[in-house]
Design a protein around this motif. Structure first.
Motif, PDB file in Angstrom:
ATOM      1  N   VAL A  67       0.841  -1.200   0.000  1.00 27.20           N
ATOM      2  CA  VAL A  67       0.000   0.000   0.000  1.00 27.20           C
ATOM      3  C   VAL A  67       0.874   1.247   0.000  1.00 27.20           C
ATOM      4  N   ALA A  68       1.966   1.224   0.738  1.00 23.25           N
ATOM      5  CA  ALA A  68       2.881   2.369   0.762  1.00 23.25           C
ATOM      6  C   ALA A  68       3.458   2.637  -0.621  1.00 23.25           C
ATOM      7  N   ILE A  69       3.800   1.578  -1.342  1.00 18.33           N
ATOM      8  CA  ILE A  69       4.353   1.748  -2.690  1.00 18.33           C
ATOM      9  C   ILE A  69       3.282   2.242  -3.650  1.00 18.33           C
ATOM     10  N   MET A  70       2.073   1.680  -3.559  1.00 14.67           N
ATOM     11  CA  MET A  70       0.996   2.119  -4.448  1.00 14.67           C
ATOM     12  C   MET A  70       0.640   3.579  -4.204  1.00 14.67           C
ATOM     13  N   ARG A  71       0.601   3.985  -2.949  1.00 17.29           N
ATOM     14  CA  ARG A  71       0.307   5.386  -2.649  1.00 17.29           C
ATOM     15  C   ARG A  71       1.417   6.296  -3.152  1.00 17.29           C
ATOM     16  N   HIS A  72       2.646   5.817  -3.083  1.00 16.28           N
ATOM     17  CA  HIS A  72       3.764   6.588  -3.621  1.00 16.28           C
ATOM     18  C   HIS A  72       3.615   6.784  -5.125  1.00 16.28           C
ATOM     19  N   LEU A  73       3.189   5.746  -5.834  1.00 19.73           N
ATOM     20  CA  LEU A  73       3.008   5.842  -7.283  1.00 19.73           C
ATOM     21  C   LEU A  73       1.806   6.709  -7.640  1.00 19.73           C
ATOM     22  N   GLU A  74       0.709   6.514  -6.925  1.00 19.93           N
ATOM     23  CA  GLU A  74      -0.524   7.217  -7.243  1.00 19.93           C
ATOM     24  C   GLU A  74      -0.460   8.678  -6.824  1.00 19.93           C
ATOM     25  N   GLY A  75       0.164   8.931  -5.681  1.00 19.76           N
ATOM     26  CA  GLY A  75       0.302  10.299  -5.214  1.00 19.76           C
ATOM     27  C   GLY A  75      -1.028  10.925  -4.865  1.00 19.76           C
ATOM     28  N   LEU A  76      -0.994  12.178  -4.513  1.00 19.75           N
ATOM     29  CA  LEU A  76      -2.184  12.963  -4.227  1.00 19.75           C
ATOM     30  C   LEU A  76      -2.094  14.224  -5.048  1.00 19.75           C
ATOM     31  N   ARG A  77      -3.019  14.371  -6.000  1.00 19.78           N
ATOM     32  CA  ARG A  77      -2.987  15.503  -6.927  1.00 19.78           C
ATOM     33  C   ARG A  77      -1.653  15.515  -7.659  1.00 19.78           C
ATOM     34  N   GLY A  78      -0.814  16.509  -7.465  1.00 20.89           N
ATOM     35  CA  GLY A  78       0.412  16.623  -8.255  1.00 20.89           C
ATOM     36  C   GLY A  78       1.514  15.677  -7.849  1.00 20.89           C
TER      37      GLY A  78
ATOM     38  N   GLY B 205       3.121  11.783  -6.661  1.00 22.12           N
ATOM     39  CA  GLY B 205       3.131  10.499  -7.332  1.00 22.12           C
ATOM     40  C   GLY B 205       4.045  10.447  -8.542  1.00 22.12           C
ATOM     41  N   PHE B 206       3.887   9.385  -9.292  1.00 18.79           N
ATOM     42  CA  PHE B 206       4.734   9.103 -10.451  1.00 18.79           C
ATOM     43  C   PHE B 206       4.409  10.067 -11.590  1.00 18.79           C
ATOM     44  N   HIS B 207       5.373  10.892 -11.986  1.00 16.76           N
ATOM     45  CA  HIS B 207       5.166  11.762 -13.147  1.00 16.76           C
ATOM     46  C   HIS B 207       6.471  11.931 -13.925  1.00 16.76           C
TER      47      HIS B 207
END
Length: 337
Positions: free
Chosen positions: A81-92, A94-96
């Motif tokens: 879950v920590a990794i998925m939240r890191h990838l998904e991020g919040l608004r700006g 996450g992974f970009h």
């Protein structure tokens, strides 16, 4: 240079009539390899961080992209879950990475989007979703909704196209989408807050058609599922042994309300912008995220490059916002899936 391989008139007509279109060969599978590898590197970096914190023991470095995060989850749901939240991020957040921007701005994709929008003046949203649907995990199950449920009400009748891009073959077994066709010309249905993983959800009694009439949107790697913003869809469980990776990307005509070119002149210590900024940017269909011009025949010099995309995305992330035009659903929440 003209965009490659536009859609046929018959394909565009199907999209207008049905509210969706599945094209199995928008990309060569190899076109998706850069973003797959970039995501794999991001997972590796976050896993190393968790290991350094004493939270993770086995990095599962020998496993391929389609399996590694699932193995980490099997060891520890908290770490996955920590990794998925890191990838998904919040608004700006996450992974970009640049590889993702290159996918958003890929000429093969923009050719199809331009056909459906009937324009070469295309705006992309910095809103996207990285979708790692892990095997036998309820978190990746997305309930029935319309994307317009997340948009400001003044954009209900606008055309905003979602491009659902699977990074692996999307099948019934690994949890492909279900779509309700031919109801996208109606109104936006009543949505409820509090669904699985915080998603909005349309209850069965509020769906614009019988869910038994849904089509299964299986799509191979290299293909794209195109949907309108008013097309009801959901995502089913992954019962396979691998991760169903996908990306949601969003596009609209430059004539549709957006916040292209709008930025706060300054932010205070609390991350608040001046009131004039909020008044101007609230015209956008999804005000909290930065829109950007991704293709233009009329003003090609204004098309956004990666550095400006990343800068605007991060700027909007730092801006604490409360937009009066942004739709808020306040009904009682349904039971969590």
């Amino acid at each position: 240079m003209s965009l490659p391989r536009p859609l046929t008139p018959e394909q565009c007509a199907f999209f207008r009539d049905e509210g969706y279109l599945i094209i199995p060969d928008v990309f060569d599978p190899q076109d998706l390899e850069p973003v797959r590898q970039a995501l794999h590197r991001e997972i590796a970096a976050k896993a190393l961080e968790l290991k350094a914190q004493g939270k993770l023991e086995n990095l599962h470095e020998d496993l391929a992209f389609d399996y590694r995060l699932a193995a980490i989850q099997k060891d520890s749901a908290e770490n996955s879950v920590a990794i998925m939240r890191h990838l998904e991020g919040l608004r700006g957040g996450g992974f970009h990475a640049v590889e993702l921007f290159d996918l958003i701005a890929h000429k093969k994709l923009l050719a199809k989007v331009g056909s459906l929008l009937a324009t070469e003046e295309i705006v992309a949203s910095s809103v996207y979703r990285v979708r790692p649907k892990l095997p036998n995990s309820g978190r990746g199950i997305v309930p029935w909704h319309q994307d317009s449920g997340y948009f400001a009400e003044h954009c209900d009748t606008q055309m905003i196209i979602t491009c659902w891009v699977p990074l692996v073959d999307a099948t019934v077994e690994n949890g492909c989408m279900q779509i309700l066709p031919r109801v996208h010309r109606g109104k936006v249905a009543k949505h409820h807050t509090g669904g699985n993983a915080g998603f909005l959800v349309i209850k069965d009694e509020d769906l614009p058609d019988d869910p038994q009439k849904a089509i299964t949107a299986a799509c191979p790697r290299g293909g794209v599922v195109f949907m309108t913003n008013r097309t009801p869809h959901c995502s089913t469980p992954n019962t396979s042994d691998h991760i169903r990776w996908s990306m949601d990307l969003r596009f609209q005509s430059a004539e549709t309300p957006s916040n292209v070119g709008l930025e706060p002149t300054a932010l205070n210590e609390q991350g608040e912008a001046d009131a004039a900024f909020y008044d101007k940017v609230s015209i956008a269909c999804y005000p909290p995220e930065a829109d950007f011009l991704v293709a233009s025949k009329r003003t090609p010099e204004l098309v956004t490059d990666y550095s400006n995309y990343a800068r605007r995305r991060e700027l909007y992330d730092r801006t604490k916002s409360d937009f009066s035009a942004y739709r808020r659903w306040r009904q009682e929440a349904p039971a969590t899936v």
